[in-house]
Every structure is written in structure tokens, then in C-alpha cells.
Design a protein around this motif. Structure first.
Motif, PDB file in Angstrom:
ATOM      1  N   GLY A  85       0.823  -1.194  -0.062  1.00  0.00           N
ATOM      2  CA  GLY A  85      -0.040   0.093   0.109  1.00  0.00           C
ATOM      3  C   GLY A  85       0.900   1.414   0.002  1.00  0.00           C
ATOM      4  O   GLY A  85       2.165   1.186   0.097  1.00  0.00           O
ATOM      5  N   ALA A 113      -4.204   6.390   4.224  1.00  0.00           N
ATOM      6  CA  ALA A 113      -3.669   5.268   3.054  1.00  0.00           C
ATOM      7  C   ALA A 113      -4.404   5.704   2.033  1.00  0.00           C
ATOM      8  O   ALA A 113      -5.438   6.066   1.688  1.00  0.00           O
ATOM      9  CB  ALA A 113      -4.550   3.869   3.774  1.00  0.00           C
ATOM     10  N   ARG A 115      -3.386   3.998  -1.045  1.00  0.00           N
ATOM     11  CA  ARG A 115      -3.712   2.659  -1.758  1.00  0.00           C
ATOM     12  C   ARG A 115      -3.454   1.576  -1.008  1.00  0.00           C
ATOM     13  O   ARG A 115      -2.590   1.595  -0.110  1.00  0.00           O
ATOM     14  CB  ARG A 115      -3.069   2.583  -3.021  1.00  0.00           C
ATOM     15  N   GLY A 116      -4.147   0.517  -1.079  1.00  0.00           N
ATOM     16  CA  GLY A 116      -3.830  -0.847  -0.107  1.00  0.00           C
ATOM     17  C   GLY A 116      -4.302  -0.510   1.077  1.00  0.00           C
ATOM     18  O   GLY A 116      -5.211   0.202   1.566  1.00  0.00           O
ATOM     19  N   THR A 117      -3.372  -1.317   2.027  1.00  0.00           N
ATOM     20  CA  THR A 117      -3.791  -1.323   3.324  1.00  0.00           C
ATOM     21  C   THR A 117      -2.192  -1.088   4.002  1.00  0.00           C
ATOM     22  O   THR A 117      -1.304  -1.517   3.479  1.00  0.00           O
ATOM     23  CB  THR A 117      -4.027  -2.780   3.859  1.00  0.00           C
ATOM     24  N   ARG A 119      -0.600   0.041   7.796  1.00  0.00           N
ATOM     25  CA  ARG A 119      -0.584   0.086   9.213  1.00  0.00           C
ATOM     26  C   ARG A 119       0.512   1.015   9.830  1.00  0.00           C
ATOM     27  O   ARG A 119       1.689   0.749   9.624  1.00  0.00           O
ATOM     28  CB  ARG A 119      -0.288  -1.549   9.797  1.00  0.00           C
ATOM     29  N   THR A 173      -4.771   0.511  11.636  1.00  0.00           N
ATOM     30  CA  THR A 173      -4.718   0.263  10.255  1.00  0.00           C
ATOM     31  C   THR A 173      -5.770   0.747   9.243  1.00  0.00           C
ATOM     32  O   THR A 173      -6.581   0.795   9.841  1.00  0.00           O
ATOM     33  CB  THR A 173      -4.811  -1.574  10.224  1.00  0.00           C
ATOM     34  N   LEU A 174      -5.142   1.197   8.246  1.00  0.00           N
ATOM     35  CA  LEU A 174      -6.177   2.069   7.285  1.00  0.00           C
ATOM     36  C   LEU A 174      -6.096   1.341   6.007  1.00  0.00           C
ATOM     37  O   LEU A 174      -5.368   0.937   5.357  1.00  0.00           O
ATOM     38  CB  LEU A 174      -5.574   3.511   7.218  1.00  0.00           C
ATOM     39  N   GLU A 175      -7.358   1.176   5.647  1.00  0.00           N
ATOM     40  CA  GLU A 175      -7.654   0.845   4.240  1.00  0.00           C
ATOM     41  C   GLU A 175      -7.721   2.139   3.244  1.00  0.00           C
ATOM     42  O   GLU A 175      -7.855   3.314   3.645  1.00  0.00           O
ATOM     43  CB  GLU A 175      -9.119   0.242   4.020  1.00  0.00           C
ATOM     44  N   ALA A 176      -7.388   2.098   2.032  1.00  0.00           N
ATOM     45  CA  ALA A 176      -7.275   3.282   0.953  1.00  0.00           C
ATOM     46  C   ALA A 176      -8.510   4.142   1.196  1.00  0.00           C
ATOM     47  O   ALA A 176      -9.766   3.647   1.412  1.00  0.00           O
ATOM     48  CB  ALA A 176      -7.576   2.714  -0.417  1.00  0.00           C
ATOM     49  N   GLN A 178      -8.942   6.027   3.941  1.00  0.00           N
ATOM     50  CA  GLN A 178      -9.376   6.329   5.227  1.00  0.00           C
ATOM     51  C   GLN A 178      -8.012   7.103   5.902  1.00  0.00           C
ATOM     52  O   GLN A 178      -7.061   7.033   5.256  1.00  0.00           O
ATOM     53  CB  GLN A 178      -9.422   4.883   6.149  1.00  0.00           C
TER      54      GLN A 178
END
Length: 605
Positions: A85, A113, A115-117, A119, A173-176, A178
Motif C-alpha cells: 500500500g 492510506a 492505496r492498499g492497506t 498499518r 490500520t487504514l484501508e485506501a 481512510q
């Protein structure tokens, strides 16, 4: 985290009263509060174990990093790219537009984030009072509270935090798409806690900070060939200026070495009369009239403070509020950047005799005449009294512009600037029809010129040299054509410029002087001095050597760091050395750019 990242691997953020450095790995390793010259809260750049830091970055330490500013702002983006990410850390400090001193200062850190994941990990390890003051930690539902005897720090976040002995950690942990935010606020002990953090409100504040800087820069009138470098230098000068008084500091940091492992490590978080005075012309060239006027007002106040006092009428440097007391102490518990000890807080050069400051002060006041007669009658009386006194004491050895600690000498540059003091004083007296002892001032001005040309000239070098009866070249004399002591294309000046080319210039980079030929009382060597390289460009352009000037200017730009900032010096391997970023370098970049633009325009028309 890297124990000691390269000095150049940092960006600068600030709120117009203090500033912080953010490394390209997402670590705040320098931050002092409540002012530039206050004791540090984070100083891992000077001692990784004892200095303290605030890390907020992806846990993947193998991620590729890229750091940049949002265009025309002091909002710093550190981007981390990995196969899993892409994440960003966005840093800024909200400017205090009230322009009144405050004990409360806030660093805002937003992560997202892209792109992707991703942490992210957070570590907050404040070490108050240069790491000398122990603190207690209270974990409350609203914040982690660090309580030291004189200050309190609040760490707030939009994700859970946990105790790590007397420090704090956290992960998220963030996803794209967030985002999360951490906010560190420092204030005097017992100060009111900050308002609770709300993600949407804090995100909006980042936009507001960016718009503040873009709106300020929009008033610049620079339309030349190098807008990116000039605009970044202007923002940097603004970031290094203490807004409540209008006084610029020489650099945001202390203790960063001119030679790694050496002893040339100074505290630059103060206002030098010399640096600030030369900034007036640079600010006016860009159209920042208010900033130039505020410093000339500050400078006039310093001259009035001791207008009729015994002894020297000006000090080399002051605190940003005008306080002349800057005692130097050694922080023996700090190991120094990569072992560069001693680490000094304060600056003993405040007590040095540097006669050039009188010329620089009058140069600033004369250049600032474009903003009107700001001194008033009583201000003029103080200025005139200073020149009356200087007319009787200018012919003295001093320590010189470079604050050497090897004893006093008859420095040529100091005499040249005394000439400037009388020359500009006479101009101001005529322009504003002020009472003045023009006979004494004229006699002193003419005597200085004759003395410099007779005793400061070396037949061996065919040049004006560092001090009388010597043969060492000195790059400070590159200011001679700008201040008008000699015409920029006169034979004597062109011969001096040729001698500097032979002696001080290395692939367009310029040394201040040769410390082996002119011992300065300090051990070790130093790199080329970035200020002097831009002064060299300025002098070349004024001399009509436009092609050479452009080459040197554009070559020097390649030594800027990844976000366009310069430290004090360039080392033998091209690394940046010394305190960072240095205001003197950035103001001289602006001066060189405007002079070179004008010279190129003349050639092309």
C-alpha cells in the motif's frame, strides 16, 4: 527509526513562533517551545536516546519514502510506498495569526492510506528542557498528558493510545481512503487542555493552513525565472520569523555540526543584526513590505535601547523579543548529532565585537526607506547618536563577521561596513532633512575608504583581503559591490573577484576563507558556505559575468534538499552540514535570483 538521519533529510513546519523538523521517515526529531529559542521538547537529532521524538509512520520500514510540500505552502507531506500500500503523513502547525506571544503550540499529524492497506505506528517520547526535566504521564480518555515541571504536553488521537512506561504508543490500520489524526499540543504547566479532537474538523484545519500560506505568497511580486526556489525561500524566511516582533532567527536548530564529529556546533535560534538586516532588501524585492517594516522597527528599537549608554551601541545578536542576554552553556548529557560534541545552548558570540553590524543596521534602515520614515524623530536621534559615537571608535580590531574565536584583528569587511554606516547615515539625513553631524560622518566615511584601499589591499593577491597586513581571501567581501563600496565593474573589484575565483571557489561553491591560512581558534575544517555561494552569484551578475553567474546559481540549486531547503554548508561529499534550514542562505538566494534576473533581462533586450 534511523538514529541520526542526514541533516538534509528533513522538512520544516512552523506556526510563526516556533518550528519543528520532520524527517523523511516521519519522525519529528526537533521541536522547541514556546519559542524558537526555548528549550527543546523533541531533540533526538542531537541525542537519539535522551532527546525525545514523535514518530508517526507506516510500520513497514522498508517502504520507499518521498517528502514534498503542498505547492506554495508550509504543509509537509511524507509519502511511503510499498507493494502492500501507499500511505501519507501530512504535517503542519496552525499559524498564530493573532501575532501575540503564546505558550500554546500545536503540531498536527494526519495519516491516510492512499492505496492498499497501511498499518501506521505512533511513538511519542517527549523530553522536556533539553531532556533534563522528568515528566509524569497520565492516560485520560481524552488525551495522554505529559506533565513536566514547567510544561505540559497533550497527545490526542482518533485511535487508541497505550502507555509505554512514561511514553506512549499506538497503532492503526487504514484501508485506501481512510484517515486518522494525532495532535501534540504543548503549553505552560497547568494550562487548559485542548479541545477534543474531531477528525472532520482537523481535516478542515489542514486546508485552512494551506490556504493561509498560499494567500500570503500570492502577494509576492517575483516573476522571474526560478519561482519554485524563490517561493520556497520566501516561505522559509517567513517560517523562521518570530511574528510577535518581526525578528528572524538565523536557523531553526542548534548544535548541528559544520563538520560531523567536530566542535563547530552553535546555537542559531537567535536574531543576528547582520542576517536580519540583509533580509530587508530580499523581502522588499519580493514585495513583502510589512515584514521588512516590522524588522526595521525592531532594529530601530534595539538602537534606541542603548543610544546614550556606555560601551557598544548594538549587540551582535538578540533573542527574538530583543533580550540581549544569551548566555552559552554546554549540554554535556547530549552526545551530539552523530557524536558531534559539545552541544551548546545559547551563544557566547553575543559578547563579541563585530563592527560590521553598524553598517548592516544602517543598510537595512536605508533600504527600508521605501516603506517610509519609520524611525520618527526620537528614533533618528538614537541613530544619529550611534553614528556620532561610531565616528570616534570605528578604527578598532574586532572578531569579524564569522565570529572567530582566535582573537581580534583589523578585518577589512568590518571597516567596509563601517563605511556603509556613515554613507547610509548621510543619505538618510539628506533624504529626510534630519539634524546630523555631517562633517564628522563624512570625514569618517572618507578615512575608512582610504584606509581600506591602502591597508586592506594585497599586492601579492591583487585583491582586497580578509584583514590588514595579510594575504588571505575572505568571501564576506563579496558584498562590496552590493553595498557600493566599489563599483561592481571597477578594476580593483574585478581583480578581487578573480582572486576569489582562484582561491575560494570550488566548482562554483564558495568557502568563507581558508582556516589553515587564517587560524580561527577552532579545531577541524568546514565545507563550502552556502550563503557565500549565492553572494558570489550576486557579485558575478553585478559584474556583468552573467553566463558564469547563471551556471553557478543553477549548479547551487542542485545541492538543495528534496524540498528545496538549505543548511549552512555543503560538505566535501555534497552533504548538507550545519544548522538547518539557514535563513541567511535563503535570503541570499532571493537576492541572487533577483539580481541575476535583472542582468539576464538586460542581456536579452
Amino acid at each position: 527509526m534511523d538514529r541520526y538521519p542526514p541533516i538534509a533529510e528533513h522538512g520544516l513546519i512552523g506556526d510563526l513562533q516556533t518550528a519543528a523538523l520532520v524527517s523523511s521517515r516521519g519522525v519529528i526529531d526537533w521541536f522547541a517551545a514556546p519559542r524558537f529559542d526555548s528549550p527543546s521538547v523533541f531533540a533526538a537529532l542531537l541525542d537519539h536516546d535522551r532527546g525525545g521524538y514523535l514518530l508517526f509512520a507506516p510500520q513497514d520500514r522498508d517502504a520507499v519514502c518521498k517528502q514534498l510540500y503542498y505547492p506554495d505552502t508550509a504543509v509537509l507531506v511524507t509519502r511511503f510506498m510499498s507493494p502492500a500500500g501507499v500511505g501519507e503523513v501530512i504535517d503542519c502547525m496552525p499559524p498564530d495569526t493573532a501575532l501575540t506571544p503564546t505558550d500554546r503550540h500545536t503540531v498536527m499529524r494526519l495519516v491516510r492510506a492512499v492505496r492498499g492497506t497501511v498499518r501506521f505506528a505512533l511513538e511519542c517520547r517527549p523530553r522536556f528542557d533539553y531532556g533534563r526535566a522528568l515528566h509524569e504521564l497520565d492516560m485520560t480518555p481524552a488525551a495522554a498528558v505529559f506533565r513536566a515541571p514547567a510544561q505540559t504536553g497533550y497527545l490526542q488521537a482518533t485511535f487508541p493510545l497505550r502507555r509505554d512506561e512514561r511514553d506512549v504508543r499506538g497503532e492503526i490500520t487504514l484501508e485506501a481512503g481512510q484517515t486518522a489524526v494525532a495532535v501534540f499540543t504543548v503549553c505552560d504547566a497547568g494550562g487548559e487542555p485542548p479541545a477534543p479532537v474531531v477528525l472532520e474538523e482537523l481535516t478542515e484545519r489542514f486546508f485552512v493552513v494551506g490556504e493561509f500560506w498560499q494567500n500570503w505568497l500570492r502577494t509576492s511580486r517575483y516573476r522571474g525565472r526560478w519561482p519554485a526556489m524563490v517561493n520556497r525561500s520566501a516561505i522559509t524566511l517567513k517560517l523562521l520569523t518570530y511574528a510577535p516582533t518581526g525578528a528572524p532567527v538565523a536557523a531553526a536548530t542548534m548544535g548541528l555540526p559544520e563538520q560531523v564529529g567536530g566542535e563547530r556546533n552553535w546555537d542559531y535560534r537567535y536574531t543576528w543584526v547582520r542576517d536580519g538586516s540583509l533580509s530587508v532588501r530580499a523581502l522588499l524585492d519580493l514585495g513583502f513590505v510589512d515584514e521588512a517594516a516590522r524588522f526595521t522597527q525592531w532594529l530601530g528599537d534595539r538602537m534606541r535601547d542603548r543610544a546614550d549608554a556606555p560601551g557598544e551601541r548594538l549587540q551582535v545578536m538578540y533573542r527574538v523579543d530583543g533580550d540581549p542576554d544569551i548566555p552559552e552553556e554546554i549540554l554535556g548529557h547530549f552526545e551530539g548529532y552523530r557524536g558531534s560534541a559539545p552541544v551548546r545552548a545559547g551563544n557566547a558570540a553575543m559578547d563579541q565585537l563585530q563592527l560590521d553590524i553598524y553598517g548592516e543596521a544602517l543598510y537595512a534602515l536605508a533600504e527600508g526607506r521605501d516603506v517610509g520614515d519609520r524611525t520618527g524623530y526620537h528614533g533618528w536621534k538614537g541613530l544619529a547618536s550611534t553614528l556620532d559615537w561610531l565616528a570616534t571608535v570605528w578604527d578598532r580590531p574586532d572578531e569579524g563577521i564569522w565570529e572567530t574565536r582566535g582573537g581580534r584583528n583589523d578585518f577589512t569587511y568590518s571597516r567596509v561596513m563601517c563605511w556603509v554606516a556613515f554613507d547610509r547615515g548621510l543619505r538618510l539625513a539628506r533624504e529626510f532633512s534630519r539634524p546630523a553631524d555631517t562633517v564628522a560622518w563624512t570625514a569618517a566615511r572618507d578615512a575608512i575608504l582610504e584606509q581600506v584601499m591602502e591597508r586592506g589591499w594585497s599586492d601579492k593577491e591583487q585583491a582586497l583581503v580578509q584583514h590588514y597586513d595579510g594575504h588571505v581571501l575572505d568571501a564576506s567581501l563579496l558584498l562590496i559591490p552590493r553595498v557600493g563600496f566599489l563599483a561592481p565593474r571597477s578594476p580593483g573589484w574585478l581583480s578581487t573577484l578573480d582572486a576569489m575565483d582562484r582561491t575560494l571557489v570550488s566548482d562554483s561553491l564558495v568557502y568563507r576563507y581558508d582556516p589553515t591560512a587564517s587560524p580561527d581558534g577552532l579545531q577541524g575544517s568546514e565545507g563550502t558556505f552556502s550563503l557565500c555561494t549565492f553572494l558570489y552569484v550576486d557579485a558575478l551578475a553585478l559584474a556583468g559575468r552573467v553566463r558564469q553567474a547563471r551556471y553557478a546559481f543553477e549548479k547551487m540549486q542542485t545541492y538543495a534538499n528534496h524540498v528545496g531547503l538549505f543548511a549552512e554548508e555543503i560538505g566535501p561529499s555534497g552533504e548538507q552540514l550545519g544548522n538547518f534550514p539557514q535563513a541567511f542562505t535563503h535570503l541570499s538566494l532571493i537576492m541572487a535570483a533577483t539580481t541575476l534576473d535583472e542582468a539576464l533581462d538586460r542581456v536579452q533586450t
